[in-house]
Motif scaffolding. Structure first.
Motif, short mmCIF file in Angstrom:
data_model
loop_
_atom_site.label_atom_id
_atom_site.label_comp_id
_atom_site.label_asym_id
_atom_site.label_seq_id
_atom_site.Cartn_x
_atom_site.Cartn_y
_atom_site.Cartn_z
N GLN A 54 0.76 -1.19 0.15
CA GLN A 54 0.03 0.03 0.08
C GLN A 54 1.14 1.33 -0.08
O GLN A 54 0.72 2.18 -0.71
N HIS A 55 1.95 1.04 0.97
CA HIS A 55 2.88 2.27 1.03
C HIS A 55 3.67 2.65 -0.20
O HIS A 55 4.00 3.74 -0.68
N PHE A 56 3.74 1.32 -1.02
CA PHE A 56 4.86 1.54 -2.23
C PHE A 56 4.07 1.98 -3.34
O PHE A 56 4.72 2.03 -4.49
N ALA A 57 2.59 1.72 -3.41
CA ALA A 57 1.68 1.80 -4.61
C ALA A 57 1.95 3.01 -5.39
O ALA A 57 1.93 3.31 -6.68
N SER A 58 2.30 4.20 -4.62
CA SER A 58 2.75 5.80 -5.07
C SER A 58 3.89 5.81 -6.09
O SER A 58 4.00 6.60 -6.90
N ALA A 59 4.68 4.72 -6.06
CA ALA A 59 5.78 4.47 -7.05
C ALA A 59 5.54 3.76 -8.30
O ALA A 59 6.36 3.73 -9.24
N GLN A 60 4.10 3.60 -8.49
CA GLN A 60 4.09 2.97 -9.82
C GLN A 60 4.18 3.90 -11.00
O GLN A 60 3.93 4.97 -10.94
N GLY A 61 5.00 3.09 -11.98
CA GLY A 61 5.48 4.11 -13.09
C GLY A 61 6.51 5.07 -12.86
O GLY A 61 6.79 5.53 -13.80
N ASN A 62 6.93 5.11 -11.49
CA ASN A 62 7.96 6.25 -11.35
C ASN A 62 9.40 5.55 -11.23
O ASN A 62 9.91 4.99 -10.21
N GLU A 63 10.04 5.31 -12.27
CA GLU A 63 11.33 4.37 -12.34
C GLU A 63 12.26 4.98 -11.51
O GLU A 63 13.02 4.16 -10.59
N ALA A 64 12.45 6.43 -11.19
CA ALA A 64 13.39 7.05 -10.46
C ALA A 64 12.95 6.69 -8.86
O ALA A 64 14.12 6.27 -8.29
N GLU A 65 11.74 6.71 -8.69
CA GLU A 65 11.47 6.45 -7.19
C GLU A 65 11.63 4.77 -7.07
O GLU A 65 11.92 4.50 -5.82
N ILE A 66 11.32 4.09 -7.83
CA ILE A 66 11.71 2.63 -7.78
C ILE A 66 13.06 2.43 -7.41
O ILE A 66 13.51 1.58 -6.57
N ALA A 67 13.99 2.95 -8.18
CA ALA A 67 15.28 2.82 -8.12
C ALA A 67 15.85 3.34 -6.71
O ALA A 67 16.75 2.54 -6.05
N ARG A 68 15.34 4.39 -6.19
CA ARG A 68 15.71 4.90 -5.10
C ARG A 68 15.20 4.17 -3.74
O ARG A 68 16.00 3.73 -3.05
N ARG A 69 14.10 3.63 -4.00
CA ARG A 69 13.55 2.49 -2.98
C ARG A 69 14.48 1.55 -2.81
O ARG A 69 14.51 0.63 -1.85
N SER A 70 14.77 0.95 -4.09
CA SER A 70 15.36 -0.38 -4.06
C SER A 70 16.80 -0.08 -3.08
O SER A 70 17.12 -1.06 -2.80
N ALA A 71 17.47 0.93 -3.62
CA ALA A 71 18.82 1.22 -3.31
C ALA A 71 18.83 1.47 -1.70
O ALA A 71 19.33 0.76 -0.56
N HIS A 72 17.63 2.12 -1.28
CA HIS A 72 17.42 2.30 -0.02
C HIS A 72 17.20 1.15 0.89
O HIS A 72 17.62 0.92 1.97
N LEU A 73 16.34 0.11 0.40
CA LEU A 73 16.10 -0.99 1.36
C LEU A 73 17.29 -1.69 1.42
O LEU A 73 17.22 -2.39 2.79
N ARG A 74 18.44 -1.61 0.98
CA ARG A 74 19.45 -2.68 0.98
C ARG A 74 20.71 -1.82 1.50
O ARG A 74 21.82 -2.28 1.88
N GLU A 75 20.34 -0.59 1.90
CA GLU A 75 21.37 0.13 2.69
C GLU A 75 21.89 -0.26 3.87
O GLU A 75 21.07 -0.94 4.66
N HIS A 76 23.19 -0.16 4.08
CA HIS A 76 23.65 -0.92 5.42
C HIS A 76 23.40 0.39 6.55
O HIS A 76 23.64 1.37 6.27
N HIS A 77 23.05 -0.18 7.72
CA HIS A 77 22.96 0.87 8.95
C HIS A 77 23.74 0.16 9.80
O HIS A 77 23.87 -0.95 10.21
#
Ligand code: HEC
Length: 105
Positions: A54-77
């Motif tokens: 539900q939270h990610f649905a807003s990125a539909q069709g937005n390649e830049a946002e999909i790339a940003r979220r993919s990178a963010h997900l696996r970022e090291h903390h």
């Protein structure tokens, strides 16, 4: 082959393939232990896959946002990171993000 036949063949192929792709990603989610935390009920503070979708649905069709979220997900903390997130390859992270953006089913 006539165009109509080609189109029909394409539609049949899509109808047969899309559910398979979706369940392959669900299997990947099981495999990677994602559902240990994001299942229903979720563990601790983790959102369920449905909530994430539900939270990610807003990125539909937005390649830049999909790339940003993919990178963010696996970022090291350094603190409070999720090892299962950080272990994902760039490819896997993108597959999960796309899957969630498309509804996570
Ligand atoms: C140990 C528990 C745990 C596991 C295992 C886990 N997660 Fe998470 N996940 C969390 C928690 C907690 C959050 C919310 C806090 C955060 O964003 O770090 C979260 C957040 C997320 C988010 C939203 C992050 C964002 O950028 O907004 C996504 C997408 C996600 N998880 C996907 C996955 C996937 C895919 C897997 C399997 C590879 C997975 N999670 C495995 C606990 C977990």
């Amino acid at each position: 082959m006539k165009t109509a036949t080609l189109l029909r063949t394409g539609a049949v192929w899509l109808a047969a393939t899309l559910p398979l792709m979706a369940s392959a990603n669900m299997n990947l989610a099981l495999d990677k232990g994602c559902l240990n935390c994001h299942g229903t009920p979720p563990r601790g503070q983790a959102p369920t896959m449905a909530q994430l979708a539900q939270h990610f649905a807003s990125a539909q069709g937005n390649e830049a946002e999909i790339a940003r979220r993919s990178a963010h997900l696996r970022e090291h903390h350094l603190f409070g990171g999720v090892p299962a997130h950080e272990r994902l390859s760039a490819d896997e992270a993108e597959r999960f993000v796309r899957w969630l953006v498309d509804g996570g089913r």
